[in-house]
Design a protein around this motif. Sequence first.
Motif, mmCIF file in Angstrom:
data_model
loop_
_atom_site.group_PDB
_atom_site.id
_atom_site.type_symbol
_atom_site.label_atom_id
_atom_site.label_comp_id
_atom_site.label_asym_id
_atom_site.label_seq_id
_atom_site.Cartn_x
_atom_site.Cartn_y
_atom_site.Cartn_z
ATOM 1 N N ARG A 65 -70.284 29.499 -5.200
ATOM 2 C CA ARG A 65 -69.017 29.342 -5.929
ATOM 3 C C ARG A 65 -67.835 29.553 -4.979
ATOM 4 O O ARG A 65 -67.899 30.376 -4.076
ATOM 5 N N ALA A 67 -64.615 31.115 -3.675
ATOM 6 C CA ALA A 67 -64.045 32.454 -3.873
ATOM 7 C C ALA A 67 -62.773 32.377 -4.711
ATOM 8 O O ALA A 67 -61.965 31.456 -4.574
ATOM 9 N N SER A 76 -56.665 38.533 -6.701
ATOM 10 C CA SER A 76 -55.557 38.811 -5.797
ATOM 11 C C SER A 76 -55.182 37.512 -5.067
ATOM 12 O O SER A 76 -55.984 36.583 -4.982
ATOM 13 N N TRP A 86 -68.763 31.130 -1.477
ATOM 14 C CA TRP A 86 -69.597 32.276 -1.104
ATOM 15 C C TRP A 86 -70.983 31.782 -0.710
ATOM 16 O O TRP A 86 -71.742 31.331 -1.564
ATOM 17 N N PHE A 109 -63.901 48.984 -3.260
ATOM 18 C CA PHE A 109 -65.296 49.267 -2.901
ATOM 19 C C PHE A 109 -65.394 49.224 -1.387
ATOM 20 O O PHE A 109 -64.907 48.286 -0.755
HETATM 21 C C1 HEC Z 1 -64.749 49.509 -8.546
HETATM 22 C C2 HEC Z 1 -64.935 48.121 -8.918
HETATM 23 C C3 HEC Z 1 -65.821 47.222 -8.052
HETATM 24 C C4 HEC Z 1 -67.057 47.513 -7.503
HETATM 25 C C5 HEC Z 1 -67.842 48.811 -7.583
HETATM 26 C C6 HEC Z 1 -67.499 46.287 -6.858
HETATM 27 N N1 HEC Z 1 -66.563 45.305 -6.998
HETATM 28 FE FE1 HEC Z 1 -66.720 43.381 -6.329
HETATM 29 N N2 HEC Z 1 -64.802 42.991 -6.989
HETATM 30 C C7 HEC Z 1 -63.997 43.891 -7.659
HETATM 31 C C8 HEC Z 1 -62.687 43.294 -7.848
HETATM 32 C C9 HEC Z 1 -61.500 43.940 -8.540
HETATM 33 C C10 HEC Z 1 -62.744 42.005 -7.264
HETATM 34 C C11 HEC Z 1 -61.603 40.981 -7.150
HETATM 35 C C12 HEC Z 1 -60.986 41.116 -5.750
HETATM 36 C C13 HEC Z 1 -59.712 40.322 -5.546
HETATM 37 O O1 HEC Z 1 -59.317 39.504 -6.403
HETATM 38 O O2 HEC Z 1 -59.097 40.536 -4.493
HETATM 39 C C14 HEC Z 1 -64.105 41.844 -6.742
HETATM 40 C C15 HEC Z 1 -64.578 40.693 -6.132
HETATM 41 C C16 HEC Z 1 -65.886 40.489 -5.730
HETATM 42 C C17 HEC Z 1 -66.424 39.253 -5.248
HETATM 43 C C18 HEC Z 1 -65.669 37.912 -5.150
HETATM 44 C C19 HEC Z 1 -65.970 37.134 -6.431
HETATM 45 C C20 HEC Z 1 -65.323 35.784 -6.548
HETATM 46 O O3 HEC Z 1 -65.492 35.170 -7.617
HETATM 47 O O4 HEC Z 1 -64.635 35.312 -5.621
HETATM 48 C C21 HEC Z 1 -67.735 39.460 -4.955
HETATM 49 C C22 HEC Z 1 -68.717 38.456 -4.400
HETATM 50 C C23 HEC Z 1 -68.014 40.841 -5.252
HETATM 51 N N3 HEC Z 1 -66.870 41.440 -5.730
HETATM 52 C C24 HEC Z 1 -69.257 41.444 -5.099
HETATM 53 C C25 HEC Z 1 -69.513 42.790 -5.341
HETATM 54 C C26 HEC Z 1 -70.800 43.406 -5.159
HETATM 55 C C27 HEC Z 1 -72.075 42.655 -4.779
HETATM 56 C C28 HEC Z 1 -70.651 44.739 -5.413
HETATM 57 C C29 HEC Z 1 -71.675 45.834 -5.287
HETATM 58 C C30 HEC Z 1 -72.353 45.963 -4.023
HETATM 59 C C31 HEC Z 1 -69.264 44.936 -5.814
HETATM 60 N N4 HEC Z 1 -68.615 43.735 -5.746
HETATM 61 C C32 HEC Z 1 -68.718 46.158 -6.211
HETATM 62 C C33 HEC Z 1 -64.362 45.156 -8.079
HETATM 63 C C34 HEC Z 1 -65.520 45.822 -7.721
#
Ligand code: HEC
Length: 129
Positions: A65, A67, A76, A86, A109
């Motif tokens: 997909r 990003a 953001s 990705w 994270f």
């Molecule tokens: C505390 C909350 C939190 C945790 C824990 C977290 N994430 Fe995220 N994740 C987010 C947020 C908020 C975004 C959006 C970031 C942005 O828009 O800049 C994100 C974005 C992402 C994306 C991009 C998705 C896209 O559609 O572009 C991926 C892949 C991802 N996370 C994977 C993971 C994975 C795998 C883990 C665990 C190992 C994890 N995240 C743990 C909050 C979290």
Amino acid sequence: MKTSPTIFRRLTILAGAAHAAAAIAGPAAAQDVAAGNTAFAQCAACHSVDDTNGVGPSLKGVVGRQAGTFPGFRFSRAMKGFNKPWDEKILDAYLTNPQAAVPGNIMPFSGVTDAKERADIIAYLKTLK
Ligand code: HEC
């Protein structure tokens, strides 16, 4: 009726090949996905694997997909501007160090330090279609 030795030999080879294939593709691969599913617990507080968004976007279908495009999630500017699909390599970099891979993104994270654990998580993410 007597079974011809040739047919018997072929069947034996086929059975052997099937057994070998199961040994390679079966338990080992399943275990990685299962381990990834377990390790995903640290992501699940923020990420669903269905169509709903939480603190983070749904990760359903995330492998392949673009990003920052999942419908209904306010990404953001950094994530929208990342402008890449990705794949496994980019996911590995992102999960190693989210801020280094996509500077300015807002995922709160710090990353997964263990390479095997990241590989397992990615194996699990690939099953989310
Ligand atoms: C505390 C909350 C939190 C945790 C824990 C977290 N994430 Fe995220 N994740 C987010 C947020 C908020 C975004 C959006 C970031 C942005 O828009 O800049 C994100 C974005 C992402 C994306 C991009 C998705 C896209 O559609 O572009 C991926 C892949 C991802 N996370 C994977 C993971 C994975 C795998 C883990 C665990 C190992 C994890 N995240 C743990 C909050 C979290």
